[in-house]
Design a protein around this motif. Structure first.
Motif, PDB file in Angstrom:
ATOM      1  N   SER A 135     -28.003   1.463 -24.005  1.00 24.93           N
ATOM      2  CA  SER A 135     -28.152   2.688 -23.201  1.00 24.93           C
ATOM      3  C   SER A 135     -29.159   2.487 -22.079  1.00 24.93           C
ATOM      4  N   LEU A 136     -30.284   1.844 -22.384  1.00 20.91           N
ATOM      5  CA  LEU A 136     -31.318   1.605 -21.379  1.00 20.91           C
ATOM      6  C   LEU A 136     -30.793   0.740 -20.240  1.00 20.91           C
ATOM      7  N   GLU A 137     -30.162  -0.380 -20.586  1.00 23.31           N
ATOM      8  CA  GLU A 137     -29.693  -1.296 -19.547  1.00 23.31           C
ATOM      9  C   GLU A 137     -28.566  -0.683 -18.723  1.00 23.31           C
ATOM     10  N   SER A 138     -27.682   0.091 -19.365  1.00 22.88           N
ATOM     11  CA  SER A 138     -26.584   0.735 -18.642  1.00 22.88           C
ATOM     12  C   SER A 138     -27.100   1.829 -17.712  1.00 22.88           C
ATOM     13  N   LEU A 139     -28.071   2.606 -18.170  1.00 19.10           N
ATOM     14  CA  LEU A 139     -28.649   3.654 -17.325  1.00 19.10           C
ATOM     15  C   LEU A 139     -29.355   3.067 -16.108  1.00 19.10           C
ATOM     16  N   MET A 140     -30.002   1.920 -16.299  1.00 21.83           N
ATOM     17  CA  MET A 140     -30.658   1.258 -15.169  1.00 21.83           C
ATOM     18  C   MET A 140     -29.650   0.798 -14.128  1.00 21.83           C
ATOM     19  N   VAL A 141     -28.481   0.360 -14.575  1.00 20.50           N
ATOM     20  CA  VAL A 141     -27.424  -0.054 -13.628  1.00 20.50           C
ATOM     21  C   VAL A 141     -26.850   1.164 -12.913  1.00 20.50           C
ATOM     22  N   LEU A 142     -26.761   2.303 -13.602  1.00 19.85           N
ATOM     23  CA  LEU A 142     -26.233   3.529 -12.986  1.00 19.85           C
ATOM     24  C   LEU A 142     -27.087   3.988 -11.800  1.00 19.85           C
ATOM     25  N   HIS A 143     -28.371   3.636 -11.817  1.00 19.67           N
ATOM     26  CA  HIS A 143     -29.267   4.037 -10.725  1.00 19.67           C
ATOM     27  C   HIS A 143     -29.147   3.124  -9.502  1.00 19.67           C
TER      28      HIS A 143
END
Length: 285
Positions: A135-143
């Motif tokens: 979740s953390l790594e995916s959310l960082m990519v979403l930004h």
């Protein structure tokens, strides 16, 4: 070449799913296999099915339709589940190493230490850690900001490739990727190495050659899977760093995304008489 490649990967995918499903069926149907070691093995088989299913079906669809397109949402979803199941594979292999450590180094207390509550808790913690990491790594990519039309030089949406293609600043993403790789990749690997160093020390202390062989044989399958999993992953990233070729990295990635999950059932079943007997009983009904 496309029909040949499609047939090859479809065959490998079907063998992977069928082989791992057979292990799950064998463990769940035979009461003799309701032990911590086989409980973790069935979880590993389930994770391997999910792991290979995040990339291969989409790749097969692309080959069949001769279209390499994927939506932004689909790419993020694929990346999320790929990170999730890679982390889970990592954690469950570590838990299995701890199980072998307790079985060989503390055999008299094995059933007390590896009780059902602890086994369930270890798997639950593995899931929680993997979900948080993914979740953390995916959310960082979403930004991150991306151009309207991108070409990913890979057969799936791999996070490192995604970050490299971003139009915005990726410093924080790189820091998080490297930190999680060290903590959630290096940490479990260090735990596995520590467990096997203790196991090796205990095996050397066994006086009889037969006792040494029996103790080592309980670890042989797990050690083979660990070597295959970490060996292929490290090989992929070291080779891609040395060659600086996205095509070479994508080709090498096939090893741990497709080949390793396919080989795991064979490694655990070919030399395991308990699994063979359980399957014979299951199909003999």
């Amino acid at each position: 070449m496309q029909p040949l490649i499609f047939g090859l990967f479809l065959s490998m995918y079907l063998v992977t799913v069928l082989g791992n499903l057979l292990i799950i069926l064998a463990v769940s149907s035979d009461s003799h296999l309701h032990t911590p070691m086989y409980f973790f093995l069935s979880n590993l088989s389930l994770v391997d099915i999910c792991f290979t299913s995040t990339t291969v079906p989409k790749m097969l669809w692309n080959i069949q339709t001769q279209s390499k397109a994927i939506t932004y949402e689909g790419c993020i979803t694929q990346m999320y589940f790929f990170i999730l199941f890679t982390s889970l594979d990592n954690f469950i292999l570590t838990v299995m190493a701890y199980d072998r450590f307790v079985a060989i180094c503390h055999p008299l207390h094995y059933m007390v230490i590896m009780n059902p509550r602890l086994c369930g808790l270890l798997v639950l913690v593995s899931w929680i850690m993997s979900v948080l990491n993914s979740s953390l790594e995916s959310l960082m990519v979403l930004h991150l900001s991306f151009c309207s039309d991108l070409e990913i030089p890979h057969f799936f949406c791999e996070i490192n490739q995604m970050v490299q293609l971003a139009c915005s600043d990726t410093f924080l993403n790189n820091i998080i990727m490297y930190c999680t790789a060290v903590l959630l990749g290096g940490g479990p690997l260090a735990g596995i190495l520590y467990s096997y160093s203790k196991i090796l020390f205990s095996i050397c202390g066994i006086p009889s050659a037969q006792g040494k062989y029996k103790a080592f044989s309980t670890c042989a399958s797990h050690l083979s899977v660990v070597s295959l999993f970490y060996g292929t992953i490290l090989g992929v990233y070291f080779s891609s760093t040395a060659i600086h070729s996205a095509h070479s990295s994508a080709t090498a990635s096939v090893m741990y995304t497709v080949v390793t999950p396919m080989l795991n059932p064979f490694i655990y079943s070919l030399r395991n008489k308990d699994i063979k007997r359980a399957l014979e009983r299951f199909f003999g009904r």
